[in-house]
Design a protein around this motif. Sequence first.
Motif, PDB file in Angstrom:
ATOM      1  N   LEU A 335       9.123  -2.015  47.520  1.00  0.00           N
ATOM      2  CA  LEU A 335      10.415  -1.758  46.889  1.00  0.00           C
ATOM      3  C   LEU A 335      10.253  -0.566  45.953  1.00  0.00           C
ATOM      4  O   LEU A 335       9.383  -0.580  45.079  1.00  0.00           O
ATOM      5  CB  LEU A 335      10.868  -2.985  46.098  1.00  0.00           C
ATOM      6  CG  LEU A 335      12.193  -2.848  45.343  1.00  0.00           C
ATOM      7  CD1 LEU A 335      13.354  -2.756  46.326  1.00  0.00           C
ATOM      8  CD2 LEU A 335      12.392  -4.024  44.389  1.00  0.00           C
ATOM      9  N   PRO A 336      11.044   0.493  46.108  1.00  0.00           N
ATOM     10  CA  PRO A 336      10.864   1.673  45.254  1.00  0.00           C
ATOM     11  C   PRO A 336      10.944   1.326  43.772  1.00  0.00           C
ATOM     12  O   PRO A 336      11.774   0.515  43.353  1.00  0.00           O
ATOM     13  CB  PRO A 336      12.020   2.585  45.678  1.00  0.00           C
ATOM     14  CG  PRO A 336      12.313   2.197  47.088  1.00  0.00           C
ATOM     15  CD  PRO A 336      12.095   0.713  47.131  1.00  0.00           C
ATOM     16  N   ASN A 337      10.067   1.950  42.987  1.00  0.00           N
ATOM     17  CA  ASN A 337      10.048   1.690  41.548  1.00  0.00           C
ATOM     18  C   ASN A 337      10.556   2.883  40.741  1.00  0.00           C
ATOM     19  O   ASN A 337      10.318   2.969  39.539  1.00  0.00           O
ATOM     20  CB  ASN A 337       8.631   1.315  41.087  1.00  0.00           C
ATOM     21  CG  ASN A 337       7.595   2.388  41.398  1.00  0.00           C
ATOM     22  OD1 ASN A 337       7.941   3.539  41.680  1.00  0.00           O
ATOM     23  ND2 ASN A 337       6.323   2.020  41.354  1.00  0.00           N
ATOM     24  N   ARG A 338      11.273   3.776  41.398  1.00  0.00           N
ATOM     25  CA  ARG A 338      11.789   4.958  40.712  1.00  0.00           C
ATOM     26  C   ARG A 338      13.183   4.683  40.142  1.00  0.00           C
ATOM     27  O   ARG A 338      13.945   3.869  40.680  1.00  0.00           O
ATOM     28  CB  ARG A 338      11.854   6.147  41.671  1.00  0.00           C
ATOM     29  CG  ARG A 338      10.486   6.604  42.188  1.00  0.00           C
ATOM     30  CD  ARG A 338      10.619   7.936  42.898  1.00  0.00           C
ATOM     31  NE  ARG A 338      11.145   8.960  42.005  1.00  0.00           N
ATOM     32  CZ  ARG A 338      10.391   9.762  41.249  1.00  0.00           C
ATOM     33  NH1 ARG A 338       9.079   9.656  41.281  1.00  0.00           N
ATOM     34  NH2 ARG A 338      10.949  10.668  40.475  1.00  0.00           N
ATOM     35  N   PRO A 339      13.559   5.362  39.052  1.00  0.00           N
ATOM     36  CA  PRO A 339      14.883   5.136  38.461  1.00  0.00           C
ATOM     37  C   PRO A 339      16.023   5.493  39.399  1.00  0.00           C
ATOM     38  O   PRO A 339      17.121   4.934  39.285  1.00  0.00           O
ATOM     39  CB  PRO A 339      14.874   6.024  37.214  1.00  0.00           C
ATOM     40  CG  PRO A 339      13.777   7.018  37.427  1.00  0.00           C
ATOM     41  CD  PRO A 339      12.756   6.324  38.260  1.00  0.00           C
ATOM     42  N   GLU A 340      15.785   6.413  40.346  1.00  0.00           N
ATOM     43  CA  GLU A 340      16.852   6.813  41.274  1.00  0.00           C
ATOM     44  C   GLU A 340      17.320   5.654  42.153  1.00  0.00           C
ATOM     45  O   GLU A 340      18.422   5.692  42.708  1.00  0.00           O
ATOM     46  CB  GLU A 340      16.379   7.968  42.159  1.00  0.00           C
ATOM     47  CG  GLU A 340      16.170   9.286  41.429  1.00  0.00           C
ATOM     48  CD  GLU A 340      14.773   9.436  40.864  1.00  0.00           C
ATOM     49  OE1 GLU A 340      14.445  10.536  40.369  1.00  0.00           O
ATOM     50  OE2 GLU A 340      13.993   8.451  40.911  1.00  0.00           O
ATOM     51  N   MET A 341      16.486   4.618  42.262  1.00  0.00           N
ATOM     52  CA  MET A 341      16.878   3.477  43.091  1.00  0.00           C
ATOM     53  C   MET A 341      18.145   2.816  42.559  1.00  0.00           C
ATOM     54  O   MET A 341      18.920   2.224  43.324  1.00  0.00           O
ATOM     55  CB  MET A 341      15.729   2.468  43.152  1.00  0.00           C
ATOM     56  CG  MET A 341      15.906   1.375  44.190  1.00  0.00           C
ATOM     57  SD  MET A 341      16.011   2.020  45.872  1.00  0.00           S
ATOM     58  CE  MET A 341      16.965   0.710  46.651  1.00  0.00           C
ATOM     59  N   ALA A 342      18.387   2.951  41.259  1.00  0.00           N
ATOM     60  CA  ALA A 342      19.592   2.359  40.671  1.00  0.00           C
ATOM     61  C   ALA A 342      20.865   2.943  41.268  1.00  0.00           C
ATOM     62  O   ALA A 342      21.919   2.300  41.246  1.00  0.00           O
ATOM     63  CB  ALA A 342      19.583   2.568  39.155  1.00  0.00           C
ATOM     64  N   ALA A 343      20.775   4.156  41.807  1.00  0.00           N
ATOM     65  CA  ALA A 343      21.952   4.805  42.387  1.00  0.00           C
ATOM     66  C   ALA A 343      22.227   4.357  43.815  1.00  0.00           C
ATOM     67  O   ALA A 343      23.267   4.709  44.376  1.00  0.00           O
ATOM     68  CB  ALA A 343      21.774   6.326  42.352  1.00  0.00           C
ATOM     69  N   LEU A 344      21.323   3.576  44.403  1.00  0.00           N
ATOM     70  CA  LEU A 344      21.490   3.167  45.798  1.00  0.00           C
ATOM     71  C   LEU A 344      22.065   1.764  45.955  1.00  0.00           C
ATOM     72  O   LEU A 344      22.726   1.472  46.960  1.00  0.00           O
ATOM     73  CB  LEU A 344      20.151   3.241  46.542  1.00  0.00           C
ATOM     74  CG  LEU A 344      19.813   4.577  47.221  1.00  0.00           C
ATOM     75  CD1 LEU A 344      19.685   5.691  46.191  1.00  0.00           C
ATOM     76  CD2 LEU A 344      18.538   4.453  48.048  1.00  0.00           C
ATOM     77  N   TRP A 345      21.819   0.884  44.994  1.00  0.00           N
ATOM     78  CA  TRP A 345      22.204  -0.516  45.184  1.00  0.00           C
ATOM     79  C   TRP A 345      23.702  -0.676  45.421  1.00  0.00           C
ATOM     80  O   TRP A 345      24.116  -1.369  46.362  1.00  0.00           O
ATOM     81  CB  TRP A 345      21.779  -1.352  43.977  1.00  0.00           C
ATOM     82  CG  TRP A 345      20.305  -1.502  43.797  1.00  0.00           C
ATOM     83  CD1 TRP A 345      19.560  -1.107  42.725  1.00  0.00           C
ATOM     84  CD2 TRP A 345      19.368  -2.092  44.724  1.00  0.00           C
ATOM     85  NE1 TRP A 345      18.232  -1.405  42.917  1.00  0.00           N
ATOM     86  CE2 TRP A 345      18.085  -2.013  44.132  1.00  0.00           C
ATOM     87  CE3 TRP A 345      19.499  -2.670  45.980  1.00  0.00           C
ATOM     88  CZ2 TRP A 345      16.945  -2.497  44.766  1.00  0.00           C
ATOM     89  CZ3 TRP A 345      18.356  -3.156  46.616  1.00  0.00           C
ATOM     90  CH2 TRP A 345      17.102  -3.064  46.008  1.00  0.00           C
ATOM     91  N   LEU A 346      24.519  -0.068  44.577  1.00  0.00           N
ATOM     92  CA  LEU A 346      25.968  -0.260  44.704  1.00  0.00           C
ATOM     93  C   LEU A 346      26.517   0.335  45.998  1.00  0.00           C
ATOM     94  O   LEU A 346      27.289  -0.344  46.703  1.00  0.00           O
ATOM     95  CB  LEU A 346      26.690   0.324  43.488  1.00  0.00           C
ATOM     96  CG  LEU A 346      28.215   0.155  43.482  1.00  0.00           C
ATOM     97  CD1 LEU A 346      28.595  -1.319  43.570  1.00  0.00           C
ATOM     98  CD2 LEU A 346      28.825   0.792  42.228  1.00  0.00           C
ATOM     99  N   PRO A 347      26.172   1.569  46.391  1.00  0.00           N
ATOM    100  CA  PRO A 347      26.677   2.077  47.673  1.00  0.00           C
ATOM    101  C   PRO A 347      26.276   1.212  48.866  1.00  0.00           C
ATOM    102  O   PRO A 347      27.073   1.020  49.794  1.00  0.00           O
ATOM    103  CB  PRO A 347      26.056   3.477  47.760  1.00  0.00           C
ATOM    104  CG  PRO A 347      25.839   3.882  46.346  1.00  0.00           C
ATOM    105  CD  PRO A 347      25.459   2.622  45.634  1.00  0.00           C
TER     106      PRO A 347
END
Length: 383
Positions: A335-347
């Motif tokens: 599971l990616p541990n980068r902060p950018e992952m937060a931008a993917l969950w909702l879409p």
Amino acid sequence: MRFVRLLSLFLLLCAALISAPSRAQATLVLWHTWQPPQAALLEAWLADYPPIREGGLAVSVQYVPLAQLSAQLDDPTVRPPDMILSTSDALAQSAVRRFAAALDRNLAPEFRQTLTLLAWQLAQYDGQIRALPLLLESHTLYVNRALVGDVSVASIRELAAQAAQHGLILPRDFYPTAGMFFALNGALLDEGGNSALSVNPLGNYLIALRVLATSEGVLLGAPEDRFRAGEIGYLLAGSWRLPVLRAALGEKLDAIALPSVEGRAWQPVARAWQLYIGIGSPLRQQSLDLGRYLLSEEAQRRAFDYGFIPALPITDAESLLAPLASAIYSAGVPLPNRPEMAALWLPLREAINAVLDENADLLTAASRAISRANEGIAALRAQ
């Protein structure tokens, strides 16, 4: 006579000194984000750690909710701990990255080879090892043998057929079913934190998910209560739910291999529970020693009972999580541990809802999710 009394007092004093517990030479401060029943594993680990048993070390343990971890680390009035036990995706928080020391120079190559590559991938950030990975967790397929009997499920279509007879509780989110996405050649982020989503893999995932989610007998997004009550035959849920489910169903509970997707093996998405060691801690060596003990086979074997897969690749044929462990060791995806992952969950969640609730065109839903993800990443970086 006086000599005898003095000798007796001297002997009593010596006996008292010998029998008295030795004072701890150091006290490690450990924050953790575990809740019961998993927190009991930490207690068991520490109780068996020889330096603690022998009185040479003390560990002060404090629970900090994951949502409050950054605030606690950034609070200048709070003394930072020596170690933090938390999830691998906690590295997405800048406060955790500032806290966590890079451990590359502290870990010998032969030690690194003892753990799975997946575990080290979860512990890395920007090419540096920022934690000691201890345990892995993912989603697995639980079954109630009293309802379904001795049945195996090889594919999601077979699972759909079983759901029509015995029921299936399926989470309504991307993470629990992401193993299908990766089985169909999906990717989330590249090494630089840019979106790696593409239309065809995401569209194929949405097709497979719709086939399963809209099948008769599938309870989409339902709580697990009816499974625990013995009314439903199948449940897709986190490995960490094992202690609770076993307490409810006892010997009727089983867990089976995750089904294939269009002839391709389900690739379970794993995250790690890992030990972050403070960059400013004066007790780094003691922290590393504790971490190495927690990665011993003795300590790691306890993981199965608490719903975890050991980072040390060991097997336990009697564990209900043996099929999941095999899948994680052979085909697990970090599971990616980068902060950018937060931008993917909702879409991704919106694409799932559009396909399942609105019968939206699959490629349109996938394209919209990709655009939204790119916009979200750009917004994060602009902050």
